[in-house]
Design an enzyme around this catalytic site. Structure first.
Site, mmCIF file in Angstrom:
data_model
loop_
_atom_site.group_PDB
_atom_site.id
_atom_site.type_symbol
_atom_site.label_atom_id
_atom_site.label_comp_id
_atom_site.label_asym_id
_atom_site.label_seq_id
_atom_site.Cartn_x
_atom_site.Cartn_y
_atom_site.Cartn_z
ATOM 1 N N LYS A 1 42.645 63.613 44.821
ATOM 2 C CA LYS A 1 43.978 63.007 44.969
ATOM 3 C C LYS A 1 44.371 62.480 43.594
ATOM 4 C CE LYS A 1 46.371 59.738 45.560
ATOM 5 N NZ LYS A 1 47.474 59.406 44.622
ATOM 6 N N GLU B 1 35.173 52.708 39.729
ATOM 7 C CA GLU B 1 35.325 52.434 38.293
ATOM 8 C C GLU B 1 36.629 51.667 38.150
ATOM 9 O OE1 GLU B 1 33.410 52.979 35.870
ATOM 10 O OE2 GLU B 1 32.056 54.555 36.565
ATOM 11 N N CYS C 1 40.701 51.403 30.610
ATOM 12 C CA CYS C 1 39.963 50.325 31.260
ATOM 13 C C CYS C 1 39.034 49.629 30.266
ATOM 14 C CB CYS C 1 39.203 50.861 32.453
ATOM 15 S SG CYS C 1 38.472 52.447 32.148
ATOM 16 N N GLU D 1 43.942 42.094 33.341
ATOM 17 C CA GLU D 1 44.103 43.393 32.700
ATOM 18 C C GLU D 1 45.595 43.684 32.564
ATOM 19 O OE1 GLU D 1 42.943 47.066 34.892
ATOM 20 O OE2 GLU D 1 41.859 47.540 33.054
HETATM 21 P P1 NAI Z 1 46.291 52.094 41.344
HETATM 22 O O1 NAI Z 1 44.936 51.519 41.474
HETATM 23 O O2 NAI Z 1 47.318 51.745 42.349
HETATM 24 O O3 NAI Z 1 46.193 53.711 41.307
HETATM 25 C C1 NAI Z 1 45.034 54.458 41.087
HETATM 26 C C2 NAI Z 1 44.915 55.557 42.137
HETATM 27 O O4 NAI Z 1 44.749 54.960 43.415
HETATM 28 C C3 NAI Z 1 46.150 56.452 42.265
HETATM 29 O O5 NAI Z 1 45.739 57.787 42.524
HETATM 30 C C4 NAI Z 1 46.845 55.879 43.479
HETATM 31 O O6 NAI Z 1 47.661 56.812 44.153
HETATM 32 C C5 NAI Z 1 45.676 55.489 44.345
HETATM 33 N N1 NAI Z 1 45.978 54.492 45.374
HETATM 34 C C6 NAI Z 1 46.895 53.491 45.321
HETATM 35 N N2 NAI Z 1 46.886 52.791 46.461
HETATM 36 C C7 NAI Z 1 45.951 53.341 47.268
HETATM 37 C C8 NAI Z 1 45.469 53.053 48.577
HETATM 38 N N3 NAI Z 1 45.971 52.052 49.297
HETATM 39 N N4 NAI Z 1 44.494 53.833 49.076
HETATM 40 C C9 NAI Z 1 43.967 54.837 48.364
HETATM 41 N N5 NAI Z 1 44.389 55.159 47.137
HETATM 42 C C10 NAI Z 1 45.362 54.415 46.576
HETATM 43 O O7 NAI Z 1 46.831 51.733 39.894
HETATM 44 P P2 NAI Z 1 48.356 51.667 39.415
HETATM 45 O O8 NAI Z 1 49.205 51.021 40.453
HETATM 46 O O9 NAI Z 1 48.745 53.000 38.952
HETATM 47 O O10 NAI Z 1 48.234 50.682 38.162
HETATM 48 C C11 NAI Z 1 48.237 49.266 38.355
HETATM 49 C C12 NAI Z 1 47.216 48.600 37.482
HETATM 50 O O11 NAI Z 1 45.925 49.057 37.824
HETATM 51 C C13 NAI Z 1 47.321 48.904 36.003
HETATM 52 O O12 NAI Z 1 48.223 48.064 35.356
HETATM 53 C C14 NAI Z 1 45.921 48.664 35.532
HETATM 54 O O13 NAI Z 1 45.712 47.297 35.300
HETATM 55 C C15 NAI Z 1 45.078 49.088 36.698
HETATM 56 N N6 NAI Z 1 44.556 50.445 36.503
HETATM 57 C C16 NAI Z 1 43.305 50.567 36.014
HETATM 58 C C17 NAI Z 1 42.800 51.813 35.753
HETATM 59 C C18 NAI Z 1 41.440 51.959 35.198
HETATM 60 O O14 NAI Z 1 41.119 52.993 34.655
HETATM 61 N N7 NAI Z 1 40.594 50.993 35.356
HETATM 62 C C19 NAI Z 1 43.586 53.024 35.939
HETATM 63 C C20 NAI Z 1 44.891 52.799 36.505
HETATM 64 C C21 NAI Z 1 45.338 51.538 36.747
#
Ligand code: NAI
Ligand code: MG
Length: 504
Positions: free
Chosen positions: A197, A272, A306, A407
């Site tokens: 996904k 992660e 990250c 973050e």
């Molecule tokens: P997110 O955690 O919402 O998205 C990451 C993945 O999770 C995407 O594929 C999204 O569609 C999926 N996702 C979202 N809600 C879900 C749910 N309820 N069930 C299953 N999958 C779900 O991150 P987002 O909203 O894009 O970014 C928000 C913040 O998250 C960023 O500002 C950053 O701080 C953090 N982040 C950290 C990352 C890392 O590599 N550690 C990567 C992306 C975001």
């Protein structure tokens, strides 16, 4: 410093143009298909805010079909039950070669979707994705169990390492293909079947990858892609009882939902998550190297990593020198559209939501008394339609401010002075996160002592940001559980079986 670059974009490759001109499909059971609802969503170009492509919007029913295909293949198919480990290696190796061969197309797709410069996707994201597969292509023939010494006479005991089963991989947008590959390569090497996904912001390269898996000889059902929103496709995958494991990279907030969503069938979960990595510059460091290294520790990938070195601790005697040096380095950074003919160093941040979030942190920091020595705002002019943020260095911040604790996931660093080694370990470790930490020093004893004292999954000494497929990566504390890469990732995607044989 941030002159708008010429409007001109690099010409799209014909294959990329045709890929974008049609609705971007889901990939289930070896076929490109539409979503059952027929609904689509837009993926946008963050440099302009304009639509790049329409993408099929996968929901629970589509996830269900993908899980059925993966289940059928895993429970009865050819992928790991009858395919030899060598043949599985060859599939992975061929996929790596295909990624290299189609590197130009994949680089354009990721640059368009994420915004980052084409020179970056072409030299970093795509080659590292192939490298990951080359590394794990060597593993199928090396996934071993052990023979265990047993007290009972006439009893023989050994272990087998078997694939977990059907695995849902949920990945973010910051390195679209590479984040997918960090999971896919070990997961497939171990013989699992996968539903990927991708992030809704950046689904293109994952869907393109599907055709390469076909060409590489992956049986139908082994690799599936269901694009869609997190709360729809993602949550459905997490809740599905036919899924044995979820591998996730993203926010800690969503990680908590995933852990909750997984309880129905107690599926395995590896996470992660984010970080707020401390980057510590000692007065005895090679200061010029520390200045350049610390600048890119935060601004690399626009801070959307990250492992971004977002908490910068500088020993007091060199504080002003390091800040002046970093400000000068930062002023050299050219920000612009990632697909511009004149290649910038950094592109926009990924979307409006991230832009607003980052600017919110900046405003709050300023009202709390922190001062931006460089940057501090959105970039307008010719770039006003995109999501461009000035690389920003804050001083006069305190450990308890939100910019120093949460973050930001953007090009914003918060620099604070420190006096002693003893003090800095406690301050660096005073965080919910524990993904990475780094330090700059020429004192060998201090370097090794801090490598042990800092509570994080990766420690960088006189360097920043290095990762390779062979070296484990993952977080302490709320930065997640499980280790990706290296042999640890094989453990993450296998189950251990203990076999008892009575021979007397
Ligand atoms: P997110 O955690 O919402 O998205 C990451 C993945 O999770 C995407 O594929 C999204 O569609 C999926 N996702 C979202 N809600 C879900 C749910 N309820 N069930 C299953 N999958 C779900 O991150 P987002 O909203 O894009 O970014 C928000 C913040 O998250 C960023 O500002 C950053 O701080 C953090 N982040 C950290 C990352 C890392 O590599 N550690 C990567 C992306 C975001
Ligand atoms: Mg989200």
């Amino acid at each position: 410093m941030f002159d708008p670059l010429p409007e001109s974009y690099i010409a799209l490759l014909p294959e990329v143009e045709s890929f974008l001109s049609q609705t971007v499909k889901l990939y289930i059971n070896g076929q490109y298909v539409d979503s059952l609802s027929g609904e689509t969503f837009e993926t946008i170009d963050p440099s302009t805010g304009k639509r790049l492509a329409l993408v099929q919007r996968g929901k629970a029913q589509d996830v269900d079909n993908a899980v059925k295909a993966a289940r059928a293949e895993f429970d009865g198919g050819a992928w790991w039950r009858t395919m030899s480990p060598t043949d599985r290696s060859k599939c992975l190796w061929r996929l790596a070669e295909l990624i290299e061969r189609h590197g130009d197309e994949l680089a354009q797709l990721d640059s368009l979707d994420n915004g980052k410069p084409l020179k970056t996707t072409r030299s970093v994201d795509i080659p590292l994705s192939a490298e990951h597969l080359y590394y794990y292509a060597g593993w199928p023939t090396k996934i071993e169990g052990s023979t265990i010494p047993i007290n009972e006479r006439g009893m023989f005991n050994y272990t087998l390492r078997e694939p977990v089963g059907v695995v849902g991989l949920i990945v973010p947008w910051n390195y679209p293909l590479l984040m997918a590959m960090w999971k896919l390569a070990p997961c497939l090497a171990a013989g699992n079947c996968v539903i990927l996904k991708p992030a809704e912001q950046t689904p293109l390269s994952a869907v393109y990858l599907a055709r390469l898996t076909q060409e590489a000889g992956f049986p139908p059902g082994v690799f599936n892609v269901v694009s869609g929103y997190g709360e729809e496709a993602g949550a459905a995958l997490v809740a599905h009882h036919g899924v044995d494991k979820i591998g996730f990279t993203g926010s800690s907030e969503v990680a908590r939902k995933i852990v909750q969503g997984s309880i129905g069938n107690l599926k395995r979960v590896s996470l992660e998550l984010g970080g707020k990595a401390p980057n510590i510059v000692f007065a005895d460091a090679d200061i010029d190297k520390a200045i350049v290294g610390s600048t890119w520790a935060i601004f690399g990938n626009n801070g959307q990593s990250c492992t971004a070195g977002a908490r910068l601790y500088i020993q007091r005697p060199v504080f002003d020198r390091v800040i002046e040096g970093m400000a000068a380095e930062t002023k050299k950074i050219v920000v612009g559209p990632g697909m511009n003919v004149v290649q910038p160093n950094l592109g926009p941040v990924v979307n409006d939501e991230q832009l607003t979030r980052i600017l919110g942190f900046v405003t709050e920091a300023e009202s709390g008394g922190a001062r931006a020595v460089t940057g501090g705002g959105r970039i307008g002019g010719g770039l006003q339609d995109g999501y461009f943020v000035e690389p920003t260095i804050f001083v006069d911040a305190r450990d308890d401010m939100r910019i120093a604790r949460e973050e930001i996931f953007g090009p914003v660093v918060c620099a604070m002075p420190f006096d002693h080694v003893g003090e800095i370990v406690a301050r660096a470790n005073d965080t919910d996160y524990g993904l990475a930490a780094g330090l700059w020093t020429n004192d060998l004893r201090k370097a090794h002592a801090l490598a042990r004292a800092l509570r994080a999954g990766t420690i960088w000494i006189n360097t920043w940001g290095n990762t390779e497929a062979s070296s484990p990566f993952g977080g302490f504390k709320q930065s997640g559980y499980g280790r990706e890469m290296g042999k640890e990732a094989i453990d993450l995607y296998t189950e251990v079986k203990s076999v008892w044989v009575k021979y007397e």
